[in-house]
Structures are given as structure tokens and as C-alpha cells.
Design a protein around this motif. Structure first.
Motif, PDB file in Angstrom:
ATOM      1  N   ASP A 220       0.798  -1.211   0.000  1.00 22.85           N
ATOM      2  CA  ASP A 220       0.000   0.000   0.000  1.00 22.85           C
ATOM      3  C   ASP A 220       0.841   1.276   0.000  1.00 22.85           C
ATOM      4  O   ASP A 220       0.311   2.374  -0.081  1.00 22.85           O
TER       5      ASP A 220
ATOM      6  N   PRO B 101       2.807   4.162  -1.494  1.00 24.87           N
ATOM      7  CA  PRO B 101       2.626   4.758  -2.819  1.00 24.87           C
ATOM      8  C   PRO B 101       3.739   4.370  -3.770  1.00 24.87           C
ATOM      9  O   PRO B 101       4.896   4.241  -3.386  1.00 24.87           O
TER      10      PRO B 101
ATOM     11  N   VAL C 142       1.699   8.032  -9.319  1.00 29.40           N
ATOM     12  CA  VAL C 142       1.497   9.477  -9.308  1.00 29.40           C
ATOM     13  C   VAL C 142       2.809  10.118  -8.869  1.00 29.40           C
ATOM     14  O   VAL C 142       3.325   9.805  -7.800  1.00 29.40           O
ATOM     15  N   PRO C 143       3.358  10.979  -9.704  1.00 30.67           N
ATOM     16  CA  PRO C 143       4.648  11.584  -9.358  1.00 30.67           C
ATOM     17  C   PRO C 143       4.569  12.380  -8.059  1.00 30.67           C
ATOM     18  O   PRO C 143       3.549  12.974  -7.758  1.00 30.67           O
TER      19      PRO C 143
ATOM     20  N   ALA D  14       5.320  15.478  -6.303  1.00 33.75           N
ATOM     21  CA  ALA D  14       5.678  16.841  -6.679  1.00 33.75           C
ATOM     22  C   ALA D  14       6.740  17.432  -5.762  1.00 33.75           C
ATOM     23  O   ALA D  14       7.566  18.242  -6.181  1.00 33.75           O
ATOM     24  N   ILE D  15       6.726  17.031  -4.526  1.00 34.19           N
ATOM     25  CA  ILE D  15       7.711  17.549  -3.582  1.00 34.19           C
ATOM     26  C   ILE D  15       9.120  17.172  -4.032  1.00 34.19           C
ATOM     27  O   ILE D  15      10.023  17.999  -4.100  1.00 34.19           O
ATOM     28  N   ALA D  16       9.277  15.907  -4.353  1.00 34.33           N
ATOM     29  CA  ALA D  16      10.593  15.437  -4.782  1.00 34.33           C
ATOM     30  C   ALA D  16      11.016  16.131  -6.074  1.00 34.33           C
ATOM     31  O   ALA D  16      12.159  16.555  -6.225  1.00 34.33           O
TER      32      ALA D  16
ATOM     33  N   SER E  79      10.108  19.001  -7.073  1.00 32.16           N
ATOM     34  CA  SER E  79      10.424  20.398  -6.812  1.00 32.16           C
ATOM     35  C   SER E  79      11.791  20.554  -6.166  1.00 32.16           C
ATOM     36  O   SER E  79      12.497  21.532  -6.407  1.00 32.16           O
ATOM     37  N   LEU E  80      12.125  19.610  -5.330  1.00 28.95           N
ATOM     38  CA  LEU E  80      13.429  19.687  -4.672  1.00 28.95           C
ATOM     39  C   LEU E  80      14.522  19.676  -5.723  1.00 28.95           C
ATOM     40  O   LEU E  80      15.501  20.419  -5.643  1.00 28.95           O
TER      41      LEU E  80
ATOM     42  N   ARG F  53      11.938  24.518  -8.019  1.00 29.89           N
ATOM     43  CA  ARG F  53      10.782  25.374  -8.299  1.00 29.89           C
ATOM     44  C   ARG F  53       9.528  24.535  -8.125  1.00 29.89           C
ATOM     45  O   ARG F  53       9.546  23.331  -8.383  1.00 29.89           O
ATOM     46  N   THR F  54       8.452  25.187  -7.684  1.00 27.71           N
ATOM     47  CA  THR F  54       7.228  24.431  -7.426  1.00 27.71           C
ATOM     48  C   THR F  54       6.123  24.742  -8.413  1.00 27.71           C
ATOM     49  O   THR F  54       5.171  23.983  -8.548  1.00 27.71           O
ATOM     50  N   GLY F  55       6.220  25.888  -9.082  1.00 36.09           N
ATOM     51  CA  GLY F  55       5.144  26.273  -9.982  1.00 36.09           C
ATOM     52  C   GLY F  55       3.949  26.828  -9.228  1.00 36.09           C
ATOM     53  O   GLY F  55       2.867  26.953  -9.778  1.00 36.09           O
ATOM     54  N   LEU F  56       4.166  27.145  -7.950  1.00 34.33           N
ATOM     55  CA  LEU F  56       3.097  27.672  -7.116  1.00 34.33           C
ATOM     56  C   LEU F  56       3.383  29.119  -6.732  1.00 34.33           C
ATOM     57  O   LEU F  56       4.512  29.479  -6.410  1.00 34.33           O
TER      58      LEU F  56
END
Lengths: 343, 343
Positions: free
Chosen positions: B11, B13, B57-58, B60-62, B64-65, B69-72
Motif C-alpha cells: 500500500d 505509494p 502518481v509523481p 511533486a515535492i521530490a 520540486s526539490l 521550483r514548485t510552480g506555485l
DNA sequence: TTGTATGCGTTATCAC
DNA sequence: GTGATAACGCATACAA
């Protein structure tokens, strides 16, 4: 190797390594001091000083990657211009804050694509969980929800078998409250200005209206029903169309924005509220109190729903194994000047 | 080692490694396929299939690290219940979306601590940049802003030497527009209901009011000035106090929420608007149009300010070296029924 | 095209 | 108490 590190250009943001090197300790020690665990007095002093000197700011992304949590919760609503969502947001925020979560809000603009994009963006672990209050739910939504790696709580009518935490309003009960009140005060021709009928709340309120009429022994009349969306401008236009062809003695509106629009139309047309036409809105937002005369409104418990949604989320965050839960909030009617007269 | 990976509980991820292992390729190849770069037809097929099977599902935190950049983008406003911020938000969102940034909104509740906390939390690289519209700015703010590792754009009056991108409204010009309009239509006793005077806008609008009176040759009268905050309820209470002791022939309000409160108080007191008392609000939000009669209002260009702030942010994101810039938006007056009569 | 190896910045583990 | 070192999940330079 570690020398190479130190040669990074000066304007690159300081990291633990920068601080550690400057303080002459290992990055492990630096990290510990920075987190307030352990360290000899001397070490603490030197690390603190080094951190201050380079203006060290921890990188939350890196920390989250390691901790596998961000401490962020997201709330996605269709229209942040609607006060009812503001109310819900405030309630959620309060609960979240107590558990040390920060709440981020995102407006999807009733755009199903936007919501899906959000799920596939934000929910990819930028946030630890997300609370959704969608106007529509399609199969696309449901499968996107199912794929979400973080827990999702839905505020709104979800299919009964959808395996998500769900908080619902009692639309039927709420509409009934309004219609009963109007019937009780002698109104016989109770019109209905609905929002978009292809939305969850729009559909629910429509069927609830017909059922309520039956319950109070009034006939359903096609000409007394008008449709717009859930915004002020459309609501007002819809009310204008309605008044151009029919003479209701009361109007029930699917939300307060529509009610405000209807009120405007009534007053502009020289009709007295409530003497000529009584008016009842829905959601019981600040807008109902701000209008003149003040508008009676049925609360679907937005704040309470928000609170419950946040509670469900927090408990699931603590224990992901929980079975999906469903809560329903009871409606209440607040009578104000717009319907205070009995015919 | 790689075998160990595969033994993770089912289980947990799925990650790139899971997918790579399942597809029988290296994680590099898997990553490439997942990002749509390269890969032989066969590799692509197998990776895609593996990804689908485990519901990859990728993270995003990793990502971005690694991408730094986060795109936020974040927008922090004091009171999300105030429609003027909603308007600003929409404008920012539109610009941001075009550059593929997602906008997150955070309500600070006019709480300076909250804003600082936000800066020290979110800005630690959860977002690539943040736009702030604070009601007050203390030294604490300024130093916190200076420490921010991500660019900050401030919407509001900033000290002249503050080294941040800054978008300002022209409070003085806006207030002058309102007072001139009222004076031009024959009003002699123009009252002012302000918001909290210890806020940036509150202070600016107060001095602007006095200056504007002088400009149109009217005397400043203590009894014609009342103070609340920028909310509806307080505005209404302030208007009540004002009307209890003075007889103005016009009221200028520091924002539309206050104006709506004043309108309510006037109508409830049997005064006619605009015949007895003319009313002008500020911000020109949807609320001004929703009231009956509709309220004249001075727009300080919230949408335009939002657009500019977003533009400044985006350009700085592309080129961090830019010198701090300052923009000022011109005010406009929209005359509506609440002041449409000349005495 | 593919795989190996390294790094993003942080915390946790485990020896010392 | 302290310091190497291995993760966290992903992307990429480079070699093959």
C-alpha cells in the motif's frame, strides 16, 4: 568535495552545509541545533551564530520530502466570491490551525478541468490533504479523486458508493423549511429562482422545491420557476424574466446572491417587500443581513460543514485506515424583514 | 538492494523505482518515459503499462526539490470576505495561469503574526513567490520580508526605501475624486466613515479626506468623521453613531462594505438616498452594484493592481536580478444612483 | 536509447 | 555529544 561546496557562488541560498561549514561542525550537528535537539552549549552558540550570519532559512520542500508531510491542507471551491464559501473556509481554517495545519485556498471557477488539474497538481503531495466543494461531480472527478495520493474530503452530494469522506447539506430539508414558512405566512404563489440546474445543488434544490410544494399542498406551476446560475447578475436577470410574466406573492431563491438580485429587481419594479412579495434566500450569508430590507434565509450550515470536513480530514490524517464516513448537517431558517408579514 | 525496494508493503505509494522495476528498466529510463523524453517504443510501452498498473502518481515535492521550483504562487490577503480582494485575486490568477503557475490564497485575518508566520512557513520554498496585500506593515514585516528566500511583491503603501516590488493605489487621488464629485453636485456637509485608522489604507484615506475638503473649499468638521473598521457591521455601527449626532448631506465611506452599512442605516432611519443624503463608497466592488439603490464608488483599480503585481512577480521570477520596481494605479469614479442627484 | 551515478536539502540512524 | 552516511523521490550528466 566539501571544499567544492564552499565554493558555491555567494548569492546561492544558505543550506545546512553552509551553516555547518561556517560553524565548523558536521551537518548532522548543525541540523540538530537548528531543530533544537541536543548540542553542547558551545556548538549551539556557534551554529546559531553561523545561521544568523548567512541568513539561513530552512528549505521546507527538502524537509517535507524527508518527513513525508507538508503541514499544508488545501481547500478548493468553485467561486470564492460567494460568501458561503468564505464562511466555510473560515471554519475549516480554524480547525486546521488548531492542529497546526495551514490552509491554502484555491478557486476552481466551477471549471471541471480546473478541479481535475488541481487534483493532479496540488494533490501530488504538495498538500497533506484536500477538501473539495465541487459544483458538479462527473465520472472524471471520481476517478481523479480515487487516484489522489492524499486523502480527499468532499463537501457536497457524492454518489452513495463513492469511497470518500463526505459532508452533505440537507437541501431537501432546507428548501422545505423555506416553503413551509412562506406557506404558513399565507403565500399561495411561491416562485423559485434556481441556480444552474446541472449542478449538484441546483438539481437538488429543484426537486426539493417540487416536493416541498406538494408537502404544503400547493400546485407546481411552470411559470413560477426561473433559472440562472448562482451569481448575482444572472439571478437578477432571472428574477426580471420571472416578474415580467408572472405575479408571485413570494420568491424563494436558491442562494443569497440570487435573492439579492431578486430583491433589487422587486424594489426597482416598485414592489414592496415583504408586503407585495415575500423573499427567502438560501445559505444565510452576510449578504442576507446586508441587504435592505434584510433577507430571510435558510442556512445549510456552511460553517458547520466546514468544521466537520476539517475534522474528518484531520482524523483520517491521523489514521488513514478509517472507512469512508458520511455526515449530514441540518438546515435552519432565519426569518428577517423580507418575509416577516403574514398575508 | 533493488530487491529490498520491491518488498515494500503493497500500500505504500508507487515511486519511479516501483515502476522501473515492474517494467524491467532502470529508473532513469522510467523517469524519462514518464516525462515524455525519449525511450524506444517498447520501453515506452512497458513503462506506461507499469505506471498505469500501480497507479503511479509523481511526487511533486521530490520533483520540486530537484527542479528548485514548485510552480506555485501564493497570495496573502487580510480579509478574503472583502470582495475587493476577490477581484484582485481573480486578476492575479489569470496572469499566473498563463505562465503556468497555480495560485494559492491564504487569508491572514489582518493578524500581523499570521502574516509573519506565513512568510516564514510558505515562503520557505513551498511557493516560488508570494504576493502580499497587508493592512499594516511594521518593522517586523519588513525584516521578515527581507529574509524571504523567495521573491515578494507587496500590494499597498510600502516605505519608499523598502527594496521590494510594490504596487500602490492612489488613495489621495481616489478620495479627491469622490469629494469633488459630491461637492460638484452641491453637497456641503460631506461626512466620512473611515476604516481602522491604524492601517495603511485607513491612514491614507483619512489624510486624503482632509486634503480633499481643503481642495474643494469645504471646512473640516470633527463631528462629520466617524471610525470603524473595514467591515460591514462596524461600518454600519459607525454610520449610526454619525447620524445620531450630525446631519450630513453626503457620506463618503472608506470602502464599499462600510458604504453598504451606511446605506442600511440611512434607509432604516427613513432618510432618502440620494435626495437627503448622497453616498459614495470606495473599491467599486460587486457590492456597490448589488445594493439598492446602487452605490457610487471609487475604484482603486484592484484588478489592475493584481495584474501588475502578478506581472512584476513573473518578470522577477525570470530575472531575479531586477531592481525593485514601483507601480501606481490611477483611480476612477463610477457614479450610480446613490449620488445621482444635484442639490 | 539505455543505465550508472550523483545531487537537490533535510532529517534519522547508528556508530563512535 | 558528535560525525559519517543513508535515506526521502526524482531528474539528469555522462558513459556505455
Amino acid at each position: 568535495m566539501s571544499r567544492k561546496r564552499l565554493q558555491k557562488s555567494a548569492d546561492a541560498p544558505a543550506t545546512v552545509r553552509t551553516v555547518a561549514a561556517l560553524a565548523g561542525v558536521s551537518i548532522a550537528s548543525a541540523s540538530r541545533v537548528l531543530n533544537g535537539i541536543g548540542g553542547s552549549t558551545e556548538t549551539v552558540r556557534r551554529v546559531r551564530e553561523a545561521a544568523a550570519r548567512v541568513g539561513y532559512v530552512p528549505n521546507a520542500i527538502a524537509r517535507s520530502l524527508q518527513a513525508r508531510r507538508t503541514g499544508l491542507l488545501a481547500l478548493a471551491v468553485a467561486d470564492i466570491g460567494n460568501p458561503v464559501y468564505v464562511e466555510m473556509m473560515r471554519a475549516i481554517e480554524e480547525v486546521a490551525k488548531r492542529a497546526d495545519y495551514q490552509l491554502l485556498v484555491h478557486a476552481t471557477g466551477a471549471d471541471p478541468e480546473g478541479e481535475t488539474a488541481l487534483l493532479e497538481g496540488l494533490a501530488r503531495r504538495y498538500v497533506d490533504g484536500m477538501i473539495l466543494s465541487p459544483l458538479r461531480i462527473g465520472d472524471g472527478h471520481l476517478t481523479a479523486l480515487g487516484r489522489s495520493p492524499v486523502p480527499v474530503t468532499v463537501v457536497g452530494q457524492l454518489p452513495d458508493d463513492a469511497p470518500f469522506d463526505n459532508v452533505r447539506a440537507d437541501s431537501h430539508g432546507g428548501v422545505l423549511l423555506a416553503i413551509e414558512h412562506l406557506a404558513d405566512t399565507g403565500r399561495k404563489r411561491i416562485a423559485f429562482v434556481n441556480g444552474a440546474p446541472d449542478t449538484l445543488p441546483g438539481a437538488a434544490r429543484m426537486t426539493a422545491y417540487r416536493a416541498a410544494l406538494t408537502a404544503v399542498g400547493l400546485p407546481y406551476e411552470e411559470e413560477l420557476v426561473e433559472i440562472g446560475d448562482f451569481q448575482y447578475a444572472q439571478g437578477r436577470a432571472a428574477a426580471a424574466r420571472l416578474l415580467a410574466r408572472a405575479r408571485p406573492d413570494a420568491i424563494f431563491c436558491a442562494n443569497d446572491l440570487i435573492a439579492a438580485g431578486a430583491l433589487h429587481e422587486l424594489l426597482a419594479g416598485g414592489l414592496r417587500v415583504p408586503q407585495d412579495v415575500a423573499l427567502v434566500g438560501m445559505d444565510d450569508t452576510a449578504l442576507a443581513e446586508m441587504s435592505f430590507p434584510q433577507i430571510s434565509s435558510v442556512s445549510l450550515g456552511a460553517a458547520e460543514r466546514g468544521r466537520l470536513a476539517a475534522d474528518l480530514m484531520l482524523s483520517r490524517l491521523e489514521n488513514p485506515q478509517l472507512a469512508p464516513r458520511r455526515e449530514t448537517v441540518a438546515p435552519t431558517l432565519t426569518v428577517r424583514a423580507s418575509s416577516e408579514v403574514t398575508l
